[in-house]
Design an enzyme around this catalytic site. Structure first.
Site, PDB file in Angstrom:
ATOM      1  N   ARG A   1       0.831  -1.210   0.000  1.00  0.00           N
ATOM      2  CA  ARG A   1       0.000   0.000   0.000  1.00  0.00           C
ATOM      3  C   ARG A   1       0.861   1.254   0.000  1.00  0.00           C
ATOM      4  O   ARG A   1       0.434   2.311  -0.472  1.00  0.00           O
ATOM      5  CB  ARG A   1      -0.955  -0.008   1.210  1.00  0.00           C
ATOM      6  CG  ARG A   1      -1.812   1.261   1.308  1.00  0.00           C
ATOM      7  CD  ARG A   1      -3.019   1.075   2.210  1.00  0.00           C
ATOM      8  NE  ARG A   1      -2.660   0.657   3.556  1.00  0.00           N
ATOM      9  CZ  ARG A   1      -2.269   1.485   4.534  1.00  0.00           C
ATOM     10  NH1 ARG A   1      -2.144   2.776   4.316  1.00  0.00           N
ATOM     11  NH2 ARG A   1      -1.996   1.014   5.741  1.00  0.00           N
TER      12      ARG A   1
ATOM     13  N   TYR B   1     -14.395  16.453 -18.609  1.00  0.00           N
ATOM     14  CA  TYR B   1     -14.775  15.045 -18.505  1.00  0.00           C
ATOM     15  C   TYR B   1     -15.847  14.875 -17.435  1.00  0.00           C
ATOM     16  O   TYR B   1     -15.744  15.422 -16.336  1.00  0.00           O
ATOM     17  CB  TYR B   1     -13.538  14.205 -18.174  1.00  0.00           C
ATOM     18  CG  TYR B   1     -13.830  12.763 -17.850  1.00  0.00           C
ATOM     19  CD1 TYR B   1     -14.525  11.954 -18.739  1.00  0.00           C
ATOM     20  CD2 TYR B   1     -13.418  12.209 -16.646  1.00  0.00           C
ATOM     21  CE1 TYR B   1     -14.798  10.629 -18.434  1.00  0.00           C
ATOM     22  CE2 TYR B   1     -13.678  10.882 -16.344  1.00  0.00           C
ATOM     23  CZ  TYR B   1     -14.379  10.101 -17.239  1.00  0.00           C
ATOM     24  OH  TYR B   1     -14.652   8.793 -16.932  1.00  0.00           O
TER      25      TYR B   1
ATOM     26  N   ASP C   1      -5.114  17.908 -17.002  1.00  0.00           N
ATOM     27  CA  ASP C   1      -5.431  16.541 -17.412  1.00  0.00           C
ATOM     28  C   ASP C   1      -4.734  16.305 -18.746  1.00  0.00           C
ATOM     29  O   ASP C   1      -5.098  16.899 -19.763  1.00  0.00           O
ATOM     30  CB  ASP C   1      -6.956  16.389 -17.553  1.00  0.00           C
ATOM     31  CG  ASP C   1      -7.375  14.947 -17.855  1.00  0.00           C
ATOM     32  OD1 ASP C   1      -6.566  14.197 -18.435  1.00  0.00           O
ATOM     33  OD2 ASP C   1      -8.511  14.579 -17.517  1.00  0.00           O
TER      34      ASP C   1
ATOM     35  N   LYS D   1      -5.807   4.715 -20.441  1.00  0.00           N
ATOM     36  CA  LYS D   1      -5.945   5.075 -21.850  1.00  0.00           C
ATOM     37  C   LYS D   1      -4.621   4.850 -22.597  1.00  0.00           C
ATOM     38  O   LYS D   1      -4.137   3.735 -22.684  1.00  0.00           O
ATOM     39  CB  LYS D   1      -6.429   6.515 -21.950  1.00  0.00           C
ATOM     40  CG  LYS D   1      -7.594   6.878 -21.017  1.00  0.00           C
ATOM     41  CD  LYS D   1      -8.793   5.961 -21.133  1.00  0.00           C
ATOM     42  CE  LYS D   1     -10.051   6.517 -20.485  1.00  0.00           C
ATOM     43  NZ  LYS D   1     -10.058   6.578 -19.011  1.00  0.00           N
TER      44      LYS D   1
END
Length: 398
Positions: free
Chosen positions: A58, A111, A184, A209
């Site tokens: 983690r 978005y 972004d 992506k």
């Protein structure tokens, strides 16, 4: 960041290898939740370190460390952080740098997931938001900033209408007014745009992506200064949006071909955009690489060697034509997401934004005939033939 002066492909393949720790050419997958401590002092050292790679997954993992070094090098940033999705990356940035009642400046056409996250902060934490309508108007961005503004968020090219924002100008506003700036970079990728080198504080992407590129993983990345990424890591250590080591390994594998993939897809998109402009069924093409795009000049200045592989185009036939067009395609896949080797298309009005209020769709630039097209690396002639099949179906629906 690796200071070797390598090209982008060399960087993507060879950066970060110091984290391998073995003689294997390809880094193994460190599929473990925890690592053995050789002595108590080592445990104390790791417990106070920033993102120790061999302590507790983690907190860090060798697969994370390696791919983060690659991303930082590609972005021209001091450091990078991987998360479990693009949305968790943005949530981490907001959670790290915003307080209840703060003010954010963001583009009106953004978005949908990012907007929903901001709206959630607005409803639950009293966040104040100013939505910039014309992202090319630097004055509108400047005037939107107040003494309570803590974050300026840009998205370029934007999703789904491919609006362009001058990142250097936004960064200058942020520096002058002491406000952190975030971009972004999902659509452009660091192959075409490096927001940090343009003065932006944090570059955030959905690695699902183009960075991954094969539609087989979900991940997010944040790149920026050592201090800002350490602050984001401290948030993720507590909130736990940890990327699985296998996904980190897949992400690194995808990055090795990033330059080749996005350049090929961008070349396809440039050609197809020019071709679509001549099709009688098409009312409008949104692609920064076309000279009549409002943001073409800015995109040419800040995008290096290409305009990306995302576009949208508006069918004259409206809602039914858009539906029939997508249903007729055989090569181009009807699906959400983007940035894979395969071409993907979606019709927002009947898919992702079906239940979005009309006034919101109008603000986002989503018309009934709009199609969002993620151009892949297939042969251009085959993509054109498939699009022509779609046009025939759209014509039949009119």
């Amino acid at each position: 960041m690796d200071p070797k002066g390598w090209g982008l492909s060399t960087t993507a393949i060879h950066a970060g290898k110091a984290h391998n720790g073995t003689r294997s050419v390809t880094t193994p997958i460190f599929q473990t939740s925890v690592f053995e401590l050789m002595e108590n002092a080592e445990g104390a050292e790791f417990a106070n370190a920033v993102e120790p790679p061999q302590f507790y997954t983690r907190w860090g993992n060798p697969n994370f460390s390696e791919v983060q070094q690659v991303v930082a090098s590609l972005e021209g940033a001091e450091r990078a952080l991987v998360t479990s999705s693009g949305m968790s990356a943005f949530a981490t940035v907001f959670d790290t740098f915003l307080q209840p009642g703060d003010h954010v400046v963001a583009p009106a056409a953004v978005y949908l997931g990012t907007e929903q996250l901001l709206r959630r902060w607005e409803a639950r934490k009293g966040l104040k938001i100013t939505w910039v309508q014309n992202t090319l108007d630097t004055g509108e961005w400047d005037e939107a900033v107040t003494d309570r503004t803590r974050l300026i968020l840009a998205e370029t090219p934007s999703n789904p209408t491919l609006a362009v924002t001058d990142l250097a100008a936004i960064a200058a506003i942020g520096r002058r007014k002491g406000v952190r700036t975030v971009a972004d970079n999902t659509f452009a990728t660091p192959i075409f745009t490096k927001p940090v080198e343009l003065g932006i504080d944090l570059s955030v992407s959905s690695a699902t992506k183009y960075l991954g590129g094969h539609s087989d993983l979900v991940a997010g990345v944040i790149a920026g200064s050592e201090a800002d990424i350490a602050a984001c890591w401290a948030t993720t250590k507590l909130t736990g949006p940890t990327l699985d080591p296998i996904a980190a390994w897949l992400l690194h594998r995808g990055l090795k071909t990033l330059y080749l993939r996005v350049r090929r897809a961008s070349d396809n998109a440039q050609s197809l955009a020019a071709w679509l402009l001549w099709q009688p069924q098409v009312a409008r093409v949104d692609y920064p690489g076309t000279k009549d795009h409002p943001g073409h000049e800015v995109a040419t200045r800040q995008m290096n060697g290409g305009y990306g592989a995302m576009m949208s185009f508006d069918l004259r036939g409206g809602l039914v034509a858009g539906q029939r067009f997508c249903e007729a395609l055989r090569i181009i896949t009807r699906a959400v997401s983007l940035g894979g080797v395969e071409s993907l298309i979606q019709h927002p009005a009947s898919m992702s934004h079906l239940r979005t209020p009309p006034e919101v769709k109008a603000r986002l630039g989503i018309t009934d005939g709009l199609l969002r097209f993620s151009v892949g690396i297939e042969d251009e002639a085959d993509l054109k033939a498939d699009l022509e099949t779609g046009f025939l179906a759209a014509d039949a629906a009119r």
